[in-house]
Structures are given as C-alpha cells and as structure tokens.
Scaffold this active site. Structure first.
Site, short mmCIF file in Angstrom:
data_model
loop_
_atom_site.label_atom_id
_atom_site.label_comp_id
_atom_site.label_asym_id
_atom_site.label_seq_id
_atom_site.Cartn_x
_atom_site.Cartn_y
_atom_site.Cartn_z
N THR A 48 23.99 111.77 -54.98
CA THR A 48 24.70 111.09 -53.90
C THR A 48 23.76 110.04 -53.30
OG1 THR A 48 25.98 111.30 -51.85
CG2 THR A 48 24.19 112.89 -52.15
N GLU A 49 24.32 108.86 -53.02
CA GLU A 49 23.48 107.69 -52.68
C GLU A 49 22.61 107.91 -51.45
OE1 GLU A 49 26.57 104.81 -52.14
OE2 GLU A 49 26.81 105.23 -50.01
N ASN A 50 23.08 108.79 -50.55
CA ASN A 50 22.31 109.02 -49.33
C ASN A 50 21.19 110.03 -49.54
OD1 ASN A 50 24.74 110.60 -49.63
ND2 ASN A 50 24.31 111.53 -47.66
N SER A 90 16.48 106.64 -53.70
CA SER A 90 17.84 106.90 -54.15
C SER A 90 18.43 105.69 -54.88
CB SER A 90 18.74 107.27 -52.96
OG SER A 90 19.99 107.69 -53.43
N GLN B 102 23.79 98.22 -50.18
CA GLN B 102 22.97 99.28 -49.60
C GLN B 102 21.58 99.40 -50.22
OE1 GLN B 102 23.60 104.00 -48.68
NE2 GLN B 102 25.37 102.78 -49.08
#
Lengths: 214, 239
Positions: A48-50, A90, B102
């Site tokens: 998961t990106e976080n 990440s 991001q």
C-alpha cells in the site's frame, strides 16, 4: 454465451491471473475487490502506497487502529511478515520497478496502453492524482479493471485518450465486464468475451481488435 | 540538542505569517493534529502548506484551511469525500493548489533533506503535471526534472521520542514524517511518549535526533519542562 461479468467475478478472474509470489498494489475503489480472491497458497504480497508491505484484510471491530490504514484511508490489518516504511521508500518501490503488478481503475485506456484515470478535465473538477502516476510508471505491469462502456454507452477503450493522461503505454491488460483485452505490440487482442459476441464487441469499440486465440 | 516541551503552543509560537510548512500525515494517520490546532490558535496566516491531502473532516489541517490561514497548498490528493473545507475555498478562488504526483512529492521532500538540487523522474512524463518542465530521454525513457521542496518548518507526529530527538513511528502513521523531518530548518514533532535517553534501541530509531528541533510531549511524561538535562541521561526518570 456467457453473461456479462459482475465486479466480483471480474475481481476473481484478475486474482487468478496474478502469478504466485507476486508483489501487487491494488488501486482504491474497484481493484480493492481483487484482494478477496487470492488463494492462501498464491502468496501474493500486497503493497500500500502509504508505507506498507504485507497488508491484510480490512479491519473490523477491535482490530481498527487509526495508525493502520490503506491508500483509500480505510482501516486495515497487518499480516505476519509485514513491514512499514516511509513515503520516500514506498514510492521508490514503485518507481524502482520492484512491484510486479498494479491493478487500477480507469476513465479511458488507449489502444497503445495509455492510461487516463485521474482527471476528467472538466473546468469545475478539482483534480486529485495521488499515487496513480507513480504506479502507472513504476509497476512492471498495469492491469486496468473497469466497465467497458460509460453510462451513455461509449467505449472506454479508445484509439487515443481524450482525458488527461496518467501514464503513457503502461497498460498491459484491460479487464472489463464485457471482455478481457491484452495490449500487445501487434495490437489489442481480445482474450475472452462475456455476454457479447466478438463481432458485436468490435462494432461498439473504435479500436481494431484481434479475435480470441482458440 | 532539541527543546523538549509539553506545550504545543510554545512549540509553534515562532512560526511567522507567510511561512512554508511541511505537515506530516496521510489523511488522519500521522497528522500532527495538536500542533496544527496550536498553529490555528497562534494565528499565523498566509501560509504555504505541503501535505499529501488538503484536510479531512473539520479538524487539524482541514480547520487550518477552513479558517483561511493557508494561501497555497502543495499536495497530491486534495479532493475526497470529506475535504469540504478545502473544496469550498478552492472553488471560491481563495486557495492556490500545486498538484504533485505523490511519489514526486515524497522525493522532492527527500531530495531537499538530502541536499539534492533536483532529480529526473519518469513519473508524470508526458502528462499535464509535467507541462513546462525540463525533460530528458535517459536510456530510451522519458524523465521530468523535479526540484526539491524545502521549508522553514516541519510539523510531524511520531510515536516515541527520547530527549535527543530520536524518533520511532507506529504502523502507517510513519508515512511522510521521516522525510519531512529532514527537509525543514525547524522540525517540530509531537509524540505520544517520551522515554529517557538509551531506552530506544538504536537499531529501531527511524528518525535520528539530528533532524529534530522541538519535541512536544503530548503524554506529559515529565521528562521535559524544568527537568535538568542530565536527568534525561540518568535513567532515573521513567516514562
């Protein structure tokens, strides 16, 4: 002739197509469903990106911990062997080509695998890109999961995207309710159709399609 | 050696109008809510804020935006089901938005902290978000030149600190904290817990204390505020 696929059936097919031992990122929304269909011996590790590898199912009841969420900001759980890392690492995992497969939703996919999924381009819209461009550029393969047609019946598989792009030439497969497509250098091959014959599919999609190989 | 305090108000008192502030958190996880609320009370305005989002719900960053203190936000994912305070101000033309993918946001922050003057990234190449930026083909692939994001201040949340500023985080609340801590002139961290020096295994320190300037002890463990510095290292004061 088989019926059009439900979202759950589509998720099940995508899960079965992911090789054992893969490192996978599932985009927010529809692609999250895919996680319900991995078999335990498939040994897929979810990123998961976080900042986590080894993401487990959605948290319920006492499992809910506000420090443990997924990219969609939904509380989740950790599996044995999970790891945490900061955002720089990440996204290095993505950009560095360490993820095998990412499953994303889309507004449009072009015949050459361009992806549009972050902005409608409408003047009133507030754009939000999140990690979509990083995933599109970084994962070794991008699978798109979407309905083939818009609510007004237009194909979302298009000769060239009219919405702003997320990534260029990144999509390798498109999983839809009506057909599964493989984006190849030779063109777009239909792997299988659901609830629609190939000829009708071709008549509704403005991209030259290669018929299924038997 | 960082300053250790139990007062979030004291920690943010020096932040001037017009400052650029890195604010940690991904949604609500890892968001330094007490520091943001202290900043709101402090009254600084005309701020440029860097965060992944543009506030969720009514508290923390959302409240700061809702109160009109933020002139510009640099973020990747502003609009969500609960970003109404940002949405209103954006639609009214009252807040400037710089939208950044991001991973580019994270790497631009990391680059600032690591003394990198810029970097070529494939993310965003050929898209609207790379318009006007320098590009280069490297080994047959397109890359975009991105610049570091430095700031005068970083407000972050961590789990445990020692009085030297060594930090550990908890689960996905780590997110932007470690990179933001490196990229600001003044890094202010709120923590749930302060332990004496020597109580954090050096092998598990995520942010070394060199990056930390002010520690706000939310748990008020009594290690700060008037306790002599040598008490921190004596091991006599327990958390």
């Amino acid at each position: 002739m088989s019926e059009r696929l439900t979202r759950d059936r589509l998720a099940e097919i995508i899960a079965a197509d992911i090789p054992s031992g893969s490192f996978v990122n599932l985009g927010i929304g529809q692609p999250t469903l895919v996680s319900n269909y991995f078999s335990s011996d498939q040994k897929v590790t979810l990123h998961t990106e976080n900042g986590m590898l080894g993401m487990g199912p959605v948290a319920v009841g006492d499992e809910i911990d506000e420090d443990l969420i997924n990219a969609g900001k939904i509380p989740i759980t950790e599996l044995p062997g999970a790891s945490y890392f900061h955002h720089g690492d990440s996204f290095g995992i993505m950009r560095g080509g360490h993820l095998d497969i990412c499953v994303l939703g889309a507004f449009q996919v072009s015949a050459t695998g361009d992806l549009a999924n972050w902005h409608t381009g409408d003047p009133g819209a507030i754009p939000a890109v999140g990690g979509a461009m990083d995933l599109a550029t970084g994962a070794k393969e991008i699978f798109v999961m979407m309905n083939l047609f818009t609510k007004t019946g237009e194909s979302k598989l298009v000769p060239a995207c009219t919405y702003p792009l997320t990534g260029i030439g990144c999509v390798t497969r498109v999983y839809t309710d009506v057909a599964i497509f493989e984006i190849l250098s030779a063109g777009v091959r239909v792997r299988e159709t659901y609830g629609m014959e190939f000829t009708e599919l071709q008549s509704r999609v403005d991209v030259p399609l290669l018929p299924p190989e038997n | 050696m960082p300053t250790l305090t139990t007062s979030a108000a004291d920690a943010v008192a020096q932040i001037p109008d017009g400052a650029t502030i890195l604010i940690g958190g991904f949604g609500k996880a890892g968001q330094p809510v007490e520091l943001i609320e202290a900043l709101l009370d402090h009254g600084a305005s005309d701020l440029t804020v860097v965060n992944n989002n543009a506030g969720n719900g009514e508290h923390g960053l959302a409240a700061l935006i809702g109160a009109g203190r933020v002139r510009k936000i640099v973020c990747s994912f502003p609009r969500q089901s609960d970003s109404q305070l940002f949405d209103e101000r954006f639609r009214a033309g009252l807040i400037e938005l710089e939208l950044v993918p991001q991973g580019n946001l994270a790497e631009r922050i990391r680059a600032a902290g690591a003394g990198i003057g810029g970097f070529f990234t494939p993310t965003g190449y050929g898209t609207l978000l790379a318009e006007g930026k320098e590009t280069r083909m490297i080994d047959g692939r397109g890359y975009v030149l991105e610049s570091p994001i430095r700031a005068e201040y970083a407000l972050i949340a961590a789990h445990t600190a020692d009085p030297l500023g060594n930090l550990t985080y908890r689960k996905t609340a780590r997110n932007f904290g470690p990179i933001m801590a490196t990229a600001a002139t003044h890094t202010i961290v709120q923590v749930s817990n302060v332990v004496p020096v020597g109580q954090i295994d050096p092998e598990v320190v995520v942010t070394p204390g060199i990056f930390v300037d002010v520690i706000v002890d939310l748990h008020q463990t009594g290690l700060g505020n008037g306790v002599p510095t040598d008490a921190y290292t004596s091991g006599k004061v327990s958390a």
